[in-house]
Design a protein around this motif. Structure first.
Motif, PDB file in Angstrom:
ATOM      1  N   GLU A  53       0.816  -1.215   0.000  1.00 40.53           N
ATOM      2  CA  GLU A  53       0.000   0.000   0.000  1.00 40.53           C
ATOM      3  C   GLU A  53       0.850   1.266   0.000  1.00 40.53           C
ATOM      4  OE1 GLU A  53      -2.734  -0.243   3.227  1.00 40.53           O
ATOM      5  OE2 GLU A  53      -3.672  -2.099   2.507  1.00 40.53           O
ATOM      6  N   PHE A  54       2.133   1.154   0.337  1.00 39.13           N
ATOM      7  CA  PHE A  54       3.028   2.315   0.261  1.00 39.13           C
ATOM      8  C   PHE A  54       3.406   2.624  -1.195  1.00 39.13           C
ATOM      9  CE2 PHE A  54       4.106   0.780   4.659  1.00 39.13           C
ATOM     10  CZ  PHE A  54       3.539   1.846   5.329  1.00 39.13           C
ATOM     11  N   GLY A  55       3.036   1.719  -2.103  1.00 41.09           N
ATOM     12  CA  GLY A  55       3.142   1.951  -3.540  1.00 41.09           C
ATOM     13  C   GLY A  55       4.506   2.350  -4.035  1.00 41.09           C
ATOM     14  N   PRO A  56       4.611   3.542  -4.643  1.00 43.30           N
ATOM     15  CA  PRO A  56       5.861   3.942  -5.294  1.00 43.30           C
ATOM     16  C   PRO A  56       6.945   4.447  -4.346  1.00 43.30           C
ATOM     17  CG  PRO A  56       4.223   5.675  -5.531  1.00 43.30           C
ATOM     18  CD  PRO A  56       3.526   4.523  -4.867  1.00 43.30           C
ATOM     19  N   ALA A  57       6.630   4.569  -3.071  1.00 36.27           N
ATOM     20  CA  ALA A  57       7.656   5.028  -2.120  1.00 36.27           C
ATOM     21  C   ALA A  57       8.816   4.039  -2.092  1.00 36.27           C
ATOM     22  CB  ALA A  57       7.045   5.171  -0.727  1.00 36.27           C
ATOM     23  N   GLU A  58      10.031   4.544  -1.933  1.00 37.80           N
ATOM     24  CA  GLU A  58      11.215   3.683  -1.960  1.00 37.80           C
ATOM     25  C   GLU A  58      11.359   2.900  -0.653  1.00 37.80           C
ATOM     26  OE1 GLU A  58      14.138   6.309  -4.887  1.00 37.80           O
ATOM     27  OE2 GLU A  58      14.358   6.473  -2.701  1.00 37.80           O
ATOM     28  N   TYR A  59      11.523   1.599  -0.801  1.00 40.31           N
ATOM     29  CA  TYR A  59      11.831   0.743   0.359  1.00 40.31           C
ATOM     30  C   TYR A  59      13.321   0.458   0.425  1.00 40.31           C
ATOM     31  CZ  TYR A  59      12.038  -3.566   3.213  1.00 40.31           C
ATOM     32  OH  TYR A  59      12.352  -4.518   4.148  1.00 40.31           O
ATOM     33  N   LEU A  60      13.908  -0.037  -0.657  1.00 40.99           N
ATOM     34  CA  LEU A  60      15.317  -0.410  -0.676  1.00 40.99           C
ATOM     35  C   LEU A  60      16.062   0.366  -1.752  1.00 40.99           C
ATOM     36  CD1 LEU A  60      14.851  -4.285  -0.417  1.00 40.99           C
ATOM     37  CD2 LEU A  60      15.550  -2.741   1.439  1.00 40.99           C
ATOM     38  N   VAL A  61      17.198   0.953  -1.348  1.00 44.78           N
ATOM     39  CA  VAL A  61      18.030   1.721  -2.277  1.00 44.78           C
ATOM     40  C   VAL A  61      19.467   1.257  -2.117  1.00 44.78           C
ATOM     41  CG1 VAL A  61      18.965   4.000  -2.809  1.00 44.78           C
ATOM     42  CG2 VAL A  61      16.530   3.752  -2.246  1.00 44.78           C
ATOM     43  N   GLN A  62      20.103   0.958  -3.246  1.00 40.42           N
ATOM     44  CA  GLN A  62      21.543   0.673  -3.240  1.00 40.42           C
ATOM     45  C   GLN A  62      22.121   1.168  -4.558  1.00 40.42           C
ATOM     46  OE1 GLN A  62      23.110  -3.440  -3.244  1.00 40.42           O
ATOM     47  NE2 GLN A  62      24.370  -2.830  -1.506  1.00 40.42           N
ATOM     48  N   GLY A  63      22.880   2.237  -4.490  1.00 43.28           N
ATOM     49  CA  GLY A  63      23.418   2.820  -5.710  1.00 43.28           C
ATOM     50  C   GLY A  63      22.287   3.298  -6.606  1.00 43.28           C
ATOM     51  N   ASP A  64      22.329   2.859  -7.858  1.00 44.63           N
ATOM     52  CA  ASP A  64      21.287   3.256  -8.819  1.00 44.63           C
ATOM     53  C   ASP A  64      20.044   2.377  -8.728  1.00 44.63           C
ATOM     54  OD1 ASP A  64      22.917   5.253  -9.813  1.00 44.63           O
ATOM     55  OD2 ASP A  64      23.829   3.937 -11.317  1.00 44.63           O
ATOM     56  N   SER A  68      10.757   0.097  -5.028  1.00 42.63           N
ATOM     57  CA  SER A  68       9.604   0.633  -4.299  1.00 42.63           C
ATOM     58  C   SER A  68       8.945  -0.467  -3.480  1.00 42.63           C
ATOM     59  CB  SER A  68       8.592   1.232  -5.276  1.00 42.63           C
ATOM     60  OG  SER A  68       7.917   0.197  -5.980  1.00 42.63           O
ATOM     61  N   PHE A  69       8.044  -0.071  -2.584  1.00 47.59           N
ATOM     62  CA  PHE A  69       7.319  -1.056  -1.789  1.00 47.59           C
ATOM     63  C   PHE A  69       6.460  -1.948  -2.677  1.00 47.59           C
ATOM     64  CE2 PHE A  69       8.525   1.908   1.505  1.00 47.59           C
ATOM     65  CZ  PHE A  69       8.742   1.091   2.615  1.00 47.59           C
ATOM     66  N   ALA A  70       5.814  -1.363  -3.676  1.00 43.94           N
ATOM     67  CA  ALA A  70       4.973  -2.159  -4.582  1.00 43.94           C
ATOM     68  C   ALA A  70       5.817  -3.130  -5.389  1.00 43.94           C
ATOM     69  CB  ALA A  70       4.181  -1.238  -5.499  1.00 43.94           C
ATOM     70  N   ASP A  71       6.938  -2.646  -5.920  1.00 39.42           N
ATOM     71  CA  ASP A  71       7.817  -3.512  -6.705  1.00 39.42           C
ATOM     72  C   ASP A  71       8.411  -4.617  -5.831  1.00 39.42           C
ATOM     73  OD1 ASP A  71       7.326  -2.041  -8.970  1.00 39.42           O
ATOM     74  OD2 ASP A  71       9.156  -0.827  -8.801  1.00 39.42           O
ATOM     75  N   HIS A  72       8.763  -4.264  -4.601  1.00 38.65           N
ATOM     76  CA  HIS A  72       9.331  -5.243  -3.686  1.00 38.65           C
ATOM     77  C   HIS A  72       8.332  -6.362  -3.403  1.00 38.65           C
ATOM     78  CE1 HIS A  72       9.925  -6.789   0.492  1.00 38.65           C
ATOM     79  NE2 HIS A  72      11.153  -6.943   0.057  1.00 38.65           N
ATOM     80  N   ALA A  73       7.091  -6.010  -3.091  1.00 37.18           N
ATOM     81  CA  ALA A  73       6.077  -7.022  -2.783  1.00 37.18           C
ATOM     82  C   ALA A  73       5.861  -7.957  -3.970  1.00 37.18           C
ATOM     83  CB  ALA A  73       4.766  -6.350  -2.383  1.00 37.18           C
ATOM     84  N   ALA A  74       5.820  -7.395  -5.185  1.00 38.72           N
ATOM     85  CA  ALA A  74       5.633  -8.215  -6.375  1.00 38.72           C
ATOM     86  C   ALA A  74       6.833  -9.133  -6.609  1.00 38.72           C
ATOM     87  CB  ALA A  74       5.407  -7.317  -7.590  1.00 38.72           C
ATOM     88  N   ALA A  75       8.040  -8.593  -6.412  1.00 36.32           N
ATOM     89  CA  ALA A  75       9.253  -9.388  -6.618  1.00 36.32           C
ATOM     90  C   ALA A  75       9.345 -10.521  -5.607  1.00 36.32           C
ATOM     91  CB  ALA A  75      10.489  -8.491  -6.522  1.00 36.32           C
ATOM     92  N   VAL A  76       8.939 -10.257  -4.368  1.00 37.22           N
ATOM     93  CA  VAL A  76       8.961 -11.293  -3.338  1.00 37.22           C
ATOM     94  C   VAL A  76       8.038 -12.444  -3.718  1.00 37.22           C
ATOM     95  CG1 VAL A  76       8.257 -11.815  -0.968  1.00 37.22           C
ATOM     96  CG2 VAL A  76       9.672  -9.806  -1.436  1.00 37.22           C
ATOM     97  N   ALA A  77       6.840 -12.128  -4.193  1.00 38.42           N
ATOM     98  CA  ALA A  77       5.902 -13.178  -4.587  1.00 38.42           C
ATOM     99  C   ALA A  77       6.490 -14.047  -5.703  1.00 38.42           C
ATOM    100  CB  ALA A  77       4.580 -12.558  -5.034  1.00 38.42           C
ATOM    101  N   SER A  78       7.131 -13.422  -6.679  1.00 34.12           N
ATOM    102  CA  SER A  78       7.736 -14.183  -7.772  1.00 34.12           C
ATOM    103  C   SER A  78       8.898 -15.039  -7.276  1.00 34.12           C
ATOM    104  CB  SER A  78       8.216 -13.232  -8.869  1.00 34.12           C
ATOM    105  OG  SER A  78       7.141 -12.530  -9.447  1.00 34.12           O
ATOM    106  N   LEU A  79       9.750 -14.469  -6.422  1.00 36.48           N
ATOM    107  CA  LEU A  79      10.896 -15.221  -5.914  1.00 36.48           C
ATOM    108  C   LEU A  79      10.436 -16.372  -5.020  1.00 36.48           C
ATOM    109  CD1 LEU A  79      13.934 -15.555  -5.730  1.00 36.48           C
ATOM    110  CD2 LEU A  79      13.972 -13.846  -3.893  1.00 36.48           C
ATOM    111  N   ALA A  80       9.376 -16.165  -4.265  1.00 32.55           N
ATOM    112  CA  ALA A  80       8.832 -17.257  -3.451  1.00 32.55           C
ATOM    113  C   ALA A  80       8.403 -18.417  -4.343  1.00 32.55           C
ATOM    114  CB  ALA A  80       7.653 -16.757  -2.622  1.00 32.55           C
ATOM    115  N   GLY A  81       7.813 -18.082  -5.495  1.00 27.79           N
ATOM    116  CA  GLY A  81       7.434 -19.125  -6.436  1.00 27.79           C
ATOM    117  C   GLY A  81       8.627 -19.889  -6.963  1.00 27.79           C
ATOM    118  N   VAL A  82       9.717 -19.181  -7.225  1.00 24.57           N
ATOM    119  CA  VAL A  82      10.942 -19.842  -7.692  1.00 24.57           C
ATOM    120  C   VAL A  82      11.487 -20.775  -6.621  1.00 24.57           C
ATOM    121  CG1 VAL A  82      13.344 -19.464  -8.393  1.00 24.57           C
ATOM    122  CG2 VAL A  82      11.532 -17.966  -9.270  1.00 24.57           C
ATOM    123  N   LEU A  83      11.550 -20.304  -5.381  1.00 22.97           N
ATOM    124  CA  LEU A  83      12.068 -21.132  -4.292  1.00 22.97           C
ATOM    125  C   LEU A  83      11.213 -22.379  -4.092  1.00 22.97           C
ATOM    126  CD1 LEU A  83      12.992 -18.380  -1.642  1.00 22.97           C
ATOM    127  CD2 LEU A  83      14.565 -19.683  -3.087  1.00 22.97           C
TER     128      LEU A  83
END
Length: 548
Positions: A53-64, A68-83
Motif C-alpha cells: 500500500e506504500f506503492g511507489p515510495a522507496e523501500y530499498l536503495v543501493q546505488g542506482d 519501491s514497496f509495490a515492486d518489492h512485494a511483487a518481486a517477493v511473490a515471484s521469488l517465493a514461487g521460484v524457491l
C-alpha cells in the motif's frame, strides 16, 4: 522523576494500556507467562501484503537500484514461487543466505518467510571452514550467495542461487500470487549466528513471534516519539525517514531492527555496499539525505576523528544510535559536538543476538541524567541482576544480567546443551554479561568474561584457540583482548611453540585460512614457556600479556 521523563512514562502507559494500540497483556509463550503485544500481526506475510500500500515510495536503495514497496512485494511473490517450484522450499525448510548486504538479500528473506521457511543468515565473513560447518548443520534446501561467497561452498552438496541472478529469475517467473501460508507463531523463522564459546559458531533460532514482536516494538517507539514531540512542543517529523544500513544483515541490528520494521513503517532503507569508509559513507549520507543511522562505537570514533566533516552537508541526519558494544560518555560528547543535528536524538542501548533486539535503551533524556547508563528495560522486557547461584541481588550490586521477554530466542540450532546453559526452564536468558541496576536503569560492568568486542563484532577466544591449536608447531595458546583506540579491543594471542622457526606471519596466515578476518589475532607473543594455569588446568587469563 524529571518532568520530561514523567511525560514519557505517561505516554508509554497510555499506549500500552488495555484498549491501546500497543496494548500489553500477559500470555503463555511456550509455557511461560510474559507480556506480549496483543494487537501484533498474525504473520510476516500480513506485513508484506500491507506494505504494498506504500506503492511507489522507496523501500530499498543501493546505488542506482531503487526498489519501491509495490515492486518489492511483487518481486517477493515471484521469488517465493521460484524457491517453492525450483527448490521445493516449504514450511520449516531452510533457505541459507551467504552474501554481502543488498536488496536481493532482503528479497530472499521475505520470499523465504512468506513460504514459512527458516532463513539461515550466514556470516558473510566466514571462511570456507566456518561456512561448511555452520551451513552443513542446518541442511538447507538452497543457498543464496553472492559470487565471492559462492566460492566457499564447493564442499556442500546443496543447490546455490547467485544473488546476481535473482533479478533475472524473478523476471523469468513473472507475476505470481503470494503463497497463502501462516506458520506457527512459535516456530522457527530465522537462524542468526553468534561466535561459538566452544570453537564453532552457534545458531540462535528466532521465532515468528520474536520478529513480529520486534516490528511491533519499533512501531511503538515511533508512536511514542511522535506523541512525546507533541507534548514537549518539539517540531513534528515531516515525511518518511531514510535509514542508512551500515551493519551486516546477518546481525539483528540490520535485519530485525531495520529491514523488518521499516517495511512496516513505509520508511526507506539505503543499503551501504562496502566496508566502512568515512568519506564514502558521508557522501552517501549527503546524497541520499539520510535521517537515521545506527553505528557501532568504532564507526562513531572514526566519524568524529574526521578532520573535514564541514565539507559535507549532513543536515538531514537527525538521529544516531550507537549499538553493539559499550560506548563512553566522552565518545557521545564528541559525537554531539561533531554532529549538532543529532544532539536531541543520540541514543545508546544494550542487547545481544539471543534477545532479538535491544533489552535496554538509553534515550537522550536518560543519557542527560545518567550518561554512563545503557538505559531502562524496553517495553515488555524484564531485566534482573543475579548472583552466581541465580539469586537476585540488591539494587546497585553487580551480578549477571538475566532477561525475560517475548523477544527471547527459542534456543540454539540442534544444540540442547548450549540452549540449556543459556535459557532457564522458566524463560530467563542468562546473558553472561555483568552489570547492575540502579533506579531502574542498567549499568554495564563488562561483557562476557572472555569475550572480545572488536569493532562491534564478538570474538570468543575459544574459537580462535581451536584453530591455532591445529597448527603442528603450536603446543598451546591463549587468546585475549587488548585495548585499541579505534576498534575498542583488538585480538591478541600468546602462543607456546614447539619450533623456534615459527613466525607471527606464518601463524597469521594459518589463522586466516580458518577464521573470519576480524577474528585473526593482530598482536602476538610467541614463547616456549608454558602458560600459567590453575590447579584444575584452566589458563589464568588475567595473567596474559604481550610483554615477554
Amino acid at each position: 522523576m524529571s518532568a520530561p521523563a514523567q511525560i514519557v512514562a505517561d505516554i508509554r502507559a497510555r499506549l500500552t494500556a488495555p484498549g491501546g494500540e500497543f496494548e500489553l497483556a500477559e500470555q503463555d509463550v511456550r509455557g511461560v507467562r510474559v507480556p506480549v503485544f496483543v494487537n501484533r500481526r498474525a504473520s510476516l506475510r500480513d506485513w508484506l501484503i500491507d506494505s504494498a500500500e506504500f506503492g511507489p515510495a522507496e523501500y530499498l536503495v543501493q546505488g542506482d537500484r531503487r526498489l519501491s514497496f509495490a515492486d518489492h512485494a511483487a518481486a517477493v511473490a515471484s521469488l517465493a514461487g521460484v524457491l517453492a517450484c525450483d527448490h521445493g522450499v516449504g514450511v520449516g525448510d531452510r533457505v541459507a543466505i551467504l552474501a554481502a548486504n543488498s536488496p536481493d538479500w532482503v528479497l530472499t528473506f521475505w520470499a523465504a518467510a512468506s513460504l514459512g521457511a527458516i532463513v539461515v543468515a550466514g556470516n558473510a565473513w566466514w571462511t570456507a571452514r566456518e561456512a561448511s560447518y555452520s551451513l552443513g548443520r542446518v541442511r538447507p534446501s538452497v543457498i543464496v550467495a553472492d559470487g565471492r561467497r559462492a566460492a566457499l561452498l564447493d564442499g556442500l552438496d546443496v543447490p546455490v542461487m547467485r544473488t546476481s541472478d535473482i533479478p533475472r529469475v524473478i523476471a523469468a517467473r513473472g507475476p505470481a500470487k503470494l503463497p497463502d501460508v501462516t506458520p506457527d507463531e512459535d516456530g522457527a523463522a530465522v537462524v542468526m549466528y553468534t561466535s561459538g564459546t566452544t570453537g564453532y559458531p552457534k545458531g540462535a533460532v528466532h521465532s515468528h513471534r520474536n520478529l513480529l514482536s520486534v516490528i511491533e516494538y519499533h512501531r511503538f517507539t515511533d508512536a511514542l516519539a511522535t506523541e512525546m514531540a507533541a507534548a514537549l512542543g518539539l517540531p513534528a517529523r515531516v515525511g518518511p525517514r531514510r535509514f542508512l544500513m551500515s551493519l551486516p544483515l546477518f546481525h539483528i541490528a540490520s535485519l530485525h531492527n531495520l529491514a523488518l520494521p521499516r517495511l512496516a513503517s513505509g520508511d526507506t532503507v539505503v543499503v551501504d555496499d562496502g566496508r566502512f569508509d568515512v568519506d564514502r559513507v558521508l557522501r552517501l549520507v549527503e546524497h541520499e539525505k539520510i535521517t537515521n543511522w545506527a553505528v557501532v562505537p568504532t564507526m562513531a570514533h572514526r566519524l568524529v576523528e574526521h578532520d573535514a566533516l564541514e565539507d559535507y552537508d549532513l543536515s538531514s541526519l537527525t538521529a544516531l544510535s550507537i549499538n553493539s558494544a559499550p560506548s563512553s560518555p566522552a565518545l557521545k560528547d564528541r559525537v554531539r559536538a561533531a554532529l549538532p543535528t543529532v544532539q536531541a536524538a543520540l541514543a545508546d542501548s544494550y542487547g545481544l543476538t539471543e534477545a532479538s533486539t535491544a533489552a535496554t535503551v538509553a534515550t537522550p533524556i536518560d543519557l542527560a541524567l545518567h550518561p554512563t547508563s545503557v538505559g531502562p528495560p524496553i517495553t515488555s522486557v524484564a531485566v534482573e541482576i543475579r548472583d552466581a547461584d541465580g539469586a537476585r541481588v540488591a539494587d546497585g550490586e553487580e551480578g549477571e544480567i538475566w532477561l525475560r521477554s517475548q523477544f527471547t530466542m527459542l534456543g540454539y540450532w540442534e544444540d540442547p546443551a548450549a540452549t540449556d546453559a543459556m535459557l532457564t526452564p522458566d524463560g530467563w536468558l542468562r546473558t553472561g554479561d555483568l552489570g547492575s541496576m540502579r533506579d531502574g536503569r542498567l549499568f554495564m560492568a563488562s561483557r562476557r568474561s572472555d569475550l572480545i568486542l572488536r569493532g562491534g563484532e564478538n570474538v570468543y577466544p575459544a574459537e580462535v584457540e581451536a584453530v591455532l591449536d591445529e597448527h603442528p608447531d603450536v603446543v598451546e595458546c591463549a587468546v585475549f583482548g587488548v585495548d585499541d583506540a579505534d576498534l575498542g579491543q583488538a585480538v591478541a594471542a600468546v602462543v607456546v611453540t614447539a619450533s623456534v622457526g615459527l613466525t607471527e606471519r606464518a601463524l597469521q596466515t594459518f589463522a586466516a585460512e580458518g577464521l573470519a578476518y576480524y577474528k585473526v589475532p593482530a598482536h602476538w607473543r610467541l614463547t616456549t614457556t608454558p602458560l600459567t594455569r590453575t590447579a584444575t588446568g584452566k589458563v589464568i587469563r588475567r595473567s596474559l600479556s604481550l610483554d615477554s
